[in-house]
Design an enzyme around this catalytic site. Structure first.
Site, short mmCIF file in Angstrom:
data_model
loop_
_atom_site.label_atom_id
_atom_site.label_comp_id
_atom_site.label_asym_id
_atom_site.label_seq_id
_atom_site.Cartn_x
_atom_site.Cartn_y
_atom_site.Cartn_z
N LYS A 206 41.90 -86.48 -14.90
CA LYS A 206 42.71 -87.50 -14.60
C LYS A 206 42.37 -89.03 -14.74
O LYS A 206 41.21 -89.18 -15.31
CB LYS A 206 42.86 -87.55 -12.85
N ARG A 240 40.61 -77.87 -8.03
CA ARG A 240 41.70 -77.58 -8.90
C ARG A 240 41.56 -78.02 -10.38
O ARG A 240 41.44 -79.33 -10.45
CB ARG A 240 42.86 -78.46 -8.09
#
Length: 266
Positions: A206, A240
């Site tokens: 991210k 995740r």
């Protein structure tokens, strides 16, 4: 939790696993690499992503769930649409991972009578616009914790067992770089008082990692591994990620270190 995006436009692997065969091969590889769960997503939720029509999302996701039912790991589906939740539960999904935290009309109804796991994520705003304006919080950790407490109450009122629910602070979903790192540093404090729900951390590749390293999405593996270890250290139960084999290795070293400390000097 290995990420399986069956979308043409996810920020880091969009389009690569769209075909059914490619998706199944990818899932098989992640399981071989040590994934304990697979998270299947048919709609990109990257900042600025356009919504996907319901029938298109169903077409992408349901056949993959059906095809993967036989694998030996739980299948999670990343969706916020109640109709998709119902369809994938029939198809054999074990968990619903909802970026909206089951706030859409009918979402709790769609899952309450099944036994599936539920992941409640915190998001400020919506994916299309969440990062357009600088997000503002008085206290981001308290805001996320209060949101979780409110969602847990809603589930309790609907008769949903608390042991089905895990919580995700929603890294990158309506947060600044500072907010994201505060939520990582204080991950355990996002848990509402006197409750225990597994915490899920999803930071793989991210922009919060790019903000610190200056690297693009394709060059964020070392940063993603560091984030995974930081999250595990702070109590995350589910990590995740896109890069399963590498993360499993990193967490094995973290775990061996933790276990050695606890067992003393034998």
């Amino acid at each position: 939790m290995g990420i399986l995006n069956v979308t043409p436009d996810s920020f880091s692997d969009g389009g690569r696993f769209l075909s059914r065969d490619a998706a199944l091969a990818r899932a098989g590889q992640m399981i071989a690499d040590g994934a304990d769960m697979i998270d299947i997503g048919g709609e990109s939720t990257r900042p600025g992503a356009p919504p996907v029509p319901l029938d298109e999302e169903l077409e992408r996701v349901v056949p993959i769930v059906e095809a993967l039912r036989a694998v030996q790991v739980p299948l999670s589906v990343d969706t916020y649409k109640p109709a998709v939740m119902r369809a994938v539960l029939v198809a054999g999904a074990d968990m619903i991972n909802d970026i909206w935290g089951f706030r859409q009309d009918g979402a709790i109804d769609a899952v309450k009578d099944s036994q599936c796991g539920l992941c409640v994520m915190h998001m400020l705003g919506e994916p299309r616009t969440m990062q357009l304006h600088e997000p503002v919080y008085d206290d981001v950790v308290a805001a996320v914790r209060d949101f979780f407490a409110a969602r847990l109450s809603a589930f309790e009122r609907a008769g949903v067992a608390g042991n089905r629910i895990s919580l995700d602070p929603g890294y990158g979903f309506g947060k600044t770089l500072g907010h994201n790192y505060t939520l990582l540093a204080e991950l355990a404090a996002t848990q509402p008082a006197a409750t225990y729900h597994p915490l899920l951390a999803g930071m793989s590749r991210k922009s919060m990692l790019g903000g610190v390293t200056g690297r693009g999405a394709g060059e964020r593996l070392p940063a993603s591994l560091a984030a995974a270890v930081c999250a595990a250290e702070r109590g995350a139960a589910i990590i995740r990620v896109h890069d399963v084999a590498e993360t499993v290795d990193a967490l094995k070293v973290w775990q061996a270190t933790r276990d050695a400390t606890r067992s003393g000097h034998h």
